[in-house]
Every structure is written in C-alpha cells, then in structure tokens.
Design a protein around this motif. Structure first.
Motif: not given
Length: 469
Positions: A200-201, A203-209, A229, A233, A237
């Motif tokens: 996921l990271v 793929g650009g998803d930096y909200s995953v925990r 992560v 993120n 930003e």
C-alpha cells in the motif's frame, strides 16, 4: 523453488522437536535398560551375599538353608548353584549346570572378585543375567555361588517402558506439530500484514498503520514501519508543498517579469519606430528605466533569498550604535515616505548598541520600514530602539491599513504579497522582503514578532541577543 515461509517455519520447528525427542528417547531408553539390569544384578548379588553369610553362620545346617533359599528364589524365577574350589557343583536349584563358566570368570572369583554378566544369550537356550560370587572362609577361597535369572522379565519391562515412551513421543509430536502450526501461522499472518502494508505504501497510501508491540522483533519492526510511514507521509507532504511552491514561484515570477518586460519592450519599439512623440520620449525612457530597476530588484531579492535559505551567507557581526543606524534608515527612506505623505520618527536610547552584521541589519530594517511605508498613507512610521536585559529591542510601528490576524503567519511566506496584490491588495510588489527578513533574523539568533489590527496599524518587534553570544 519457492517455499512458503509458513512451511519453512513449520518444518524447522517440527524437525527440531522430533530430533530433540528422538535423542531424549534414546537416552531415556538406554538409561531405563541399564536401570532394570542394574536392579536385577543388585537383587541377585544381594541374595548371593545373604546365602553365603547364612551358610557361614550355620555351617552345620547348610542343607536346610539352601533348601529354604531355593524355594524363595524359585518363586522369583531365580536359579542358583553352589560349587567348591575345584568348580564342582555341590548344590543346585534348577538346571545343572546353570551356566558353563569360562576360565577367565573362574580365575576372577578365585581372586575374590564378583563376576557380573547383564545379558548372555549364548550359553543357554534363553538369555540370562547372572552373578558369580566367591565363597571366602578364613581368608581362603573355598568355592562360590552362581545366581541366574532369565532376562525375559527384564526385557518385558524394558519393552513396556519403550512402548509407553513411543506413545508419549507420538502424542508430544502431534501436540508440537499443532502448536508449531498455530505459532507459524500467527507469525506468517503478521508478516503478510507487513507485506500488504508495504504494498500500500509503495502504491502511494501513506495513511496505513499496523498494530505494533514490544513483545518481539516483529512487533518492534511494525513500530519502526509505522514511524517510517509517518516520516514518509511528512516528506511527501513537504514535497507536495515544495512542488506547489515551485509552481506558484514560476507563476509569480512570470507575472512579475511580464509586466516590466512588456513595458520596456513597448517603449523601445515606440522609440525605434518613432511612434512616441519627442515630448513623451523622456517620460518613456524614465518608465523603461524604472521597470528595469524593478526587474533588478526582483532578481536580487530572489538571489538573496536562495543564498540565505541555503546558508551561503556569512555574517560579520559587530557592535553598532543603534541610534546612528536608525537615523540612516530614516534618511534613506524619507523621500519614499514623503511621496505617501508619511513621517518617519526615530525614538531610541542614546547608549543603545546592537550586535549584528551591519549590511544585513540594514537590509532587515529597510525591508520592514518600506513595508510599513507601503501600507500607510498620511500617517507615521516610528522606529524605536532600547535595551532590555540581555537583548536589544527594535520596534517598527505604523498606523497603516493593518493585517488580518489570521493572515499574520502568512506574511513570512515567499511571494505572499505578490499573491495578495493580484486579489485584494493594490500595494505590494514582490513579497520576498519579509521572507528574507525572517531568515536573516534567525541567522542572528534573534526573534521577530508581529502584532496588527485591521485599519489601525502594524507593529514589528525584533529582539537581538546583546553582546558576542
């Protein structure tokens, strides 16, 4: 060949457990075998010693003693023979002879040693355990006693123990396999969760925990992954913000350059093609000159900003008389203030001294004062200077149009005023001045604060550490 981590974990766990059980089982079986035979030998030796002791004490009643022991030992499936010093059997219970003695065995008991044989399968039809004890009377060898017991009972005990041990190993192996499967599946699940989060990271998803803990290394890895992560993120930003600023910078520079260049080009073309009357040429040349100076200021401010931001500027600090410095600023900007009908007032302690770089301090004060003049009409700009504790304080106050409270923090942004000028602000030019001021004050280890009220004016307060710190 690709082998799943689950099967690797399972194979390693089960292999280690099985090998450990096999080694323990072999050791335990060997121990139990020795233990059973040692007990049998101890039993035979004890009976033999007791028979010899009773015969020694009751030499006249030896036949009765031997018969009584014979009945007792027969019940325990133990046979014995008594022989003289020439190895002739003088009394026997059971087979005659029980065991044919070898020469080395006979020589050993003649020397007073006990002969022990745990297992013997060759001298009789069935395997036996036997003990050969010397009979010593008055320190003379007078014969011996041999006690023998079939090993089938011992073997049955050992076989039964081995059977129980085998069942135990099988049950333990099944339990171990189940536990290994559960633990391996648990760890594989955690690793798969990490892999999915990594995808996921990527793929650009930096909200995953993912859940983390201090229980083991995978939990610590999860915690470090979350920190990574989070930093990614923040970095993304920042990159997005920088990209937006880059785009805005290009738009602002294009906007700022277009107007003066268009003006200069128009004036030059007008003069070259005699489209401007002689009476207007001087005015056109002055306009081109002013626009050229405007371009030079824009380029210089950008160069200054980039040098300051990348720490390419070195400060040469010295003690400066603050009153003299503020008077110079007043003299330089009086003409600009008079154009807007403003008055510059200097209020400073006579002995006030500031420790700073002369050229950069001048740049700071001119930028702020010009900003105050720019946003003030028919008013005043006060330049104050004083000493408080270990700081030199400079205040620049005006009674101009002021700034909205929510806009105060934005004034330090690069090109902020340029963006404002295209929407609601008829003043302003490039918007780099205050951004440069902020950087220069920080380089002096100083502080700058702004207080303002819409329609009533603005006050800049600068604090510089006093002395060589």
């Amino acid at each position: 060949m690709r082998v799943k981590y689950l099967y690797q974990q399972l194979a390693s766990h089960v292999s280690v457990i099985i090998i450990a059980f096999l080694i323990l089982s072999l050791l335990f079986a060997h121990f139990m075998k020795n233990f059973v035979y040692e007990n049998k030998i101890d039993e035979l030796t004890s009976y033999g010693e007791n028979i010899l002791k009773d015969l020694e004490r009751n030499r006249g009643n030896s036949q009765q003693i031997l018969s009584e022991y014979g009945r007792v030992l027969a019940g325990r499936d133990i046979q014995y023979s008594l022989f003289d010093q020439s190895s002739t059997i003088i009394y026997s219970i059971g087979r005659t002879p029980i065991v044919e003695l070898k020469d080395e065995e006979w020589n050993k008991i003649k020397q007073g040693y006990t002969v022990v044989v745990k297992q013997d399968f060759k001298r009789l039809e069935e395997g036996v355990t036997f003990v050969l004890l010397p009979y010593i009377h008055n320190n003379q060898f007078v014969g011996g006693i041999l006690l023998a017991s079939p090993i089938k009972g011992s073997r049955q005990v050992i076989s039964q123990i081995t059977e129980y041990l085998l069942y135990t190993v099988m049950i333990a192996a099944v339990v171990a396999f189940m536990l290994s499967w559960i633990l391996s599946a648990f760890h594989v699940k955690r690793i798969k969760r990490l892999r999915e989060a990594t995808s996921l990271v990527a793929g650009g998803d930096y909200s995953v925990r993912i859940p983390s803990s201090d229980f083991d290394e995978i939990g610590e890895l999860s915690r470090d992954f979350n920190k990574m992560v989070e930093k990614l993120n923040i970095s993304m930003e920042e990159i997005e913000s920088l990209e937006n600023r880059r785009r805005q910078f290009m738009a602002d520079v294009s906007h700022e350059l277009r107007t003066p260049l268009t003006t200069i080009s128009g004036v030059i073309e007008g003069i070259r093609n005699d489209m401007i009357p002689e009476s207007e040429k001087e005015k056109g040349m002055l306009l081109a000159s002013n626009e050229t100076k405007r371009l030079i200021r824009l380029v210089n401010e950008n160069l200054d900003y980039e040098k300051i931001r990348s720490n390419q500027i070195k400060l040469y600090k010295q003690d400066i008389q603050l009153k003299e410095m503020l008077e110079i600023i007043k003299d330089q900007l009086d003409v600009l203030a008079e154009e807007k009908h403003n008055e510059i007032i200097v209020e400073v302690d006579e002995d006030a001294v500031i420790y700073a770089d002369y050229d950069r301090l001048t740049q700071i004060l001119i930028n702020i004062t010009k900003n105050s003049i720019q946003f003030t009409d028919n008013g005043f700009i006060i330049l104050r200077g004083s000493i408080e504790a270990d700081d030199t304080i400079i205040e620049i106050e005006d009674n101009g149009i002021g700034i909205d409270p929510e806009e105060i923090e934005k004034i330090w942004g690069r090109f902020y005023k340029a963006m404002l000028s295209r929407t609601t602000n008829p003043y302003g030019e490039f918007g780099l001045g205050l951004s440069i001021v902020k950087q220069l004050v920080n380089m002096h280890n100083g502080q700058i604060e702004v207080s303002s009220e819409k329609g009533k004016g603005t006050k800049f307060i600068l604090k510089f550490p006093f002395g060589q710190k």
